[in-house]
Structures are given as structure tokens and as C-alpha cells.
Write an enzyme that holds these catalytic residues in place. Structure first.
Site, mmCIF file in Angstrom:
data_model
loop_
_atom_site.group_PDB
_atom_site.id
_atom_site.type_symbol
_atom_site.label_atom_id
_atom_site.label_comp_id
_atom_site.label_asym_id
_atom_site.label_seq_id
_atom_site.Cartn_x
_atom_site.Cartn_y
_atom_site.Cartn_z
ATOM 1 N N SER A 6 -7.697 26.324 71.929
ATOM 2 C CA SER A 6 -7.124 26.662 73.257
ATOM 3 C C SER A 6 -7.248 27.992 73.664
ATOM 4 C CB SER A 6 -5.518 26.225 73.226
ATOM 5 O OG SER A 6 -5.021 26.613 74.203
ATOM 6 N N HIS A 31 -10.288 23.892 75.143
ATOM 7 C CA HIS A 31 -9.249 23.461 75.819
ATOM 8 C C HIS A 31 -8.747 24.664 76.754
ATOM 9 C CE1 HIS A 31 -5.948 20.502 76.113
ATOM 10 N NE2 HIS A 31 -5.088 21.469 76.076
ATOM 11 N N ASP A 33 -5.710 25.392 79.134
ATOM 12 C CA ASP A 33 -4.309 25.310 79.639
ATOM 13 C C ASP A 33 -4.249 25.958 80.910
ATOM 14 O OD1 ASP A 33 -3.282 23.647 77.518
ATOM 15 O OD2 ASP A 33 -3.340 25.607 76.282
ATOM 16 N N MET A 35 -1.149 26.316 84.003
ATOM 17 C CA MET A 35 0.072 26.297 84.433
ATOM 18 C C MET A 35 0.160 26.992 85.584
ATOM 19 S SD MET A 35 1.455 27.376 80.573
ATOM 20 C CE MET A 35 0.781 26.722 78.998
ATOM 21 N N HIS A 64 -6.660 21.001 81.098
ATOM 22 C CA HIS A 64 -5.383 20.593 80.808
ATOM 23 C C HIS A 64 -4.495 20.750 81.925
ATOM 24 C CE1 HIS A 64 -1.291 19.893 78.161
ATOM 25 N NE2 HIS A 64 -1.270 19.161 79.266
ATOM 26 N N MET A 66 -1.182 21.432 83.889
ATOM 27 C CA MET A 66 0.268 21.339 83.611
ATOM 28 C C MET A 66 0.871 21.987 85.233
ATOM 29 S SD MET A 66 0.636 22.513 79.961
ATOM 30 C CE MET A 66 -1.102 23.456 79.623
ATOM 31 N N MET A 135 1.496 15.739 73.665
ATOM 32 C CA MET A 135 2.238 17.071 73.448
ATOM 33 C C MET A 135 3.172 17.291 72.441
ATOM 34 S SD MET A 135 0.580 19.055 75.508
ATOM 35 C CE MET A 135 1.880 20.553 75.342
ATOM 36 N N ASP A 173 -1.670 18.343 71.339
ATOM 37 C CA ASP A 173 -1.552 19.811 71.518
ATOM 38 C C ASP A 173 -0.324 20.234 71.102
ATOM 39 O OD1 ASP A 173 -1.758 22.258 72.568
ATOM 40 O OD2 ASP A 173 -2.219 21.445 74.466
#
Length: 214
Positions: A6, A31, A33, A35, A64, A66, A135, A173
Site C-alpha cells: 500500500s 494498492h 488507498d 480517501m 481501493h 474509500m 478490512m 487490508d
């Protein structure tokens, strides 16, 4: 085991070098992330950062989301080089529509749940997705401790996959290190997302090597 480092824990002042390093050490997924400061209490990166890596690595771009409105931004991430786009069950009102719309982008579609969400809510969608992300920390920040209840969720997903011959990959994760990765592997996990334990490791090569051979 597939290892998906990540970049949330990478040194962004030399992101390209960090990515090429973990690729050279054997990682085949990366990965990302994403957000938005709304769905989770943190803001990270957008498509521009991903686009800066496009064509410069052979790793699978494991994105991913979020974020509150994944369909609003899915196309931009696809154009930036995403191979997998995972959204959160809790973020959308129409889960099936979200899966269908992301599939139209010709990427793999994943679905994720927060630690306090019952795994059974995913049952109607398991035949539709390519990946299920469990998660094992509250999404929003790196470096958190692994939540043990994730193990039972992984076991459930493995059982459903085997009994129904589903094709989804099982990913976990949050709080992943050599110890927790082994527990997840034994439960049926196929992809581990690791940030702090890889990018902050004193011996990054050893960590990735050990995870890959689990």
C-alpha cells in the site's frame, strides 16, 4: 500469496522509486488507498497520482475507493490506469448498480466492508464481483492494529467461494505483518495489503519474500 504493498505508507517524495523497489522485490500488485475526507476521516490521493505511474510499472493497480460517491470518480481512475476498482458496501445505496457500472469500464470490480459490517450483507453479490476486500482495521489511516474478527470473515468467504464455485479473490487490508498475514493465509486469504510493514521495514526484501512464500 499475492502481496499488494500500500503506497499509503510509502515515501511520496520518491514515490516512483518506492514503487519500482517493491516491484523488483517480487510484489505483483500495488494498492492505492483513495480517501475523500468524508466517507473516512482522511484525505489521500486522486487519479493524478495514479496516472503518474501509468505505464511505468507492470504491477496490477489495485485501487481501493474509500469515498462517498465511487461511481462519480470510477471512470477517472480507470483512465489513470486502474486494473481493479474496489468500492465500499457502506458507501452506496445500490450495490448491484455500482458493480455493473464499474464492470462497464473493463476493470475488475471489488467490494469491501468495514470491520463492524456483517459479512453476510455481501452474500447477494458474491457471484458478481471479482474481489472481496476484508478490512481488518477501521479504514482511514495506516499503521493500525489488526482486528482478529477479520479471520472469521475470510473463512466465510472461502467457504462460500468453494461451495458455490465463485471466482472472486479474497483480499485483506489493515495491520498486516508477517504474523497476521500467516493467519489470513491459513483462513483462505489470497491477497494481503501491507503498508507500514513493508515500506517502513528495516529489511523490506525479507518481509516481501516471507509473505510471498506463505
Amino acid at each position: 500469496m499475492i502481496v499488494s504493498p500500500s503506497i499509503l505508507s510509502a515515501d511520496f517524495s520518491k514515490l516512483y522509486e518506492e514503487v519500482k523497489d517493491v516491484e523488483a522485490l517480487g510484489a505483483t500488485y500495488l494498492h492505492i488507498d483513495v480517501m475523500d475526507g468524508h466517507f473516512v476521516p482522511n484525505i489521500t490521493i486522486g487519479p493524478t497520482v495514479l496516472n503518474s505511474l501509468k505505464g511505468k510499472t507492470k504491477m496490477i493497480m489495485d485501487v481501493h475507493l474509500m469515498i462517498t460517491d465511487p461511481l462519480k470518480y470510477a471512470k477517472e481512475f480507470q483512465k489513470a490506469g486502474s486494473n481493479i476498482i474496489t468500492f465500499h458496501y457502506e458507501a452506496v445505496q445500490d450495490v448491484k448498480k455500482t458493480i455493473e457500472e464499474i464492470k462497464k469500464l473493463n476493470v475488475m470490480v471489488g467490494i469491501s466492508i468495514k470491520p463492524n459490517t456483517n459479512i453476510n450483507v455481501l452474500k447477494p453479490y458474491l457471484d458478481l464481483v471479482d474481489l472481496v476486500l476484508v478490512m481488518s482495521v477501521e479504514p482511514g489511516f495506516g499503521g493500525q492494529m489488526f482486528i482478529p474478527s477479520a479471520i472469521d470473515k475470510i473463512k466465510y468467504l472461502k467457504k462460500e467461494k468453494e461451495e458455490n464455485k465463485y471466482h472472486y479473490l479474497i483480499e485483506v487490508d489493515g495491520g498486516i505483518n508477517l504474523e497476521t498475514a500467516k493467519l489470513c493465509k491459513e483462513a483462505g486469504c489470497e491477497i494481503v495489503v501491507a503498508g507500514t510493514s513493508i515500506f517502513k521495514a528495516t529489511d523490506r526484501q525479507k518481509v516481501i519474500k516471507e509473505m510471498l512464500k506463505m
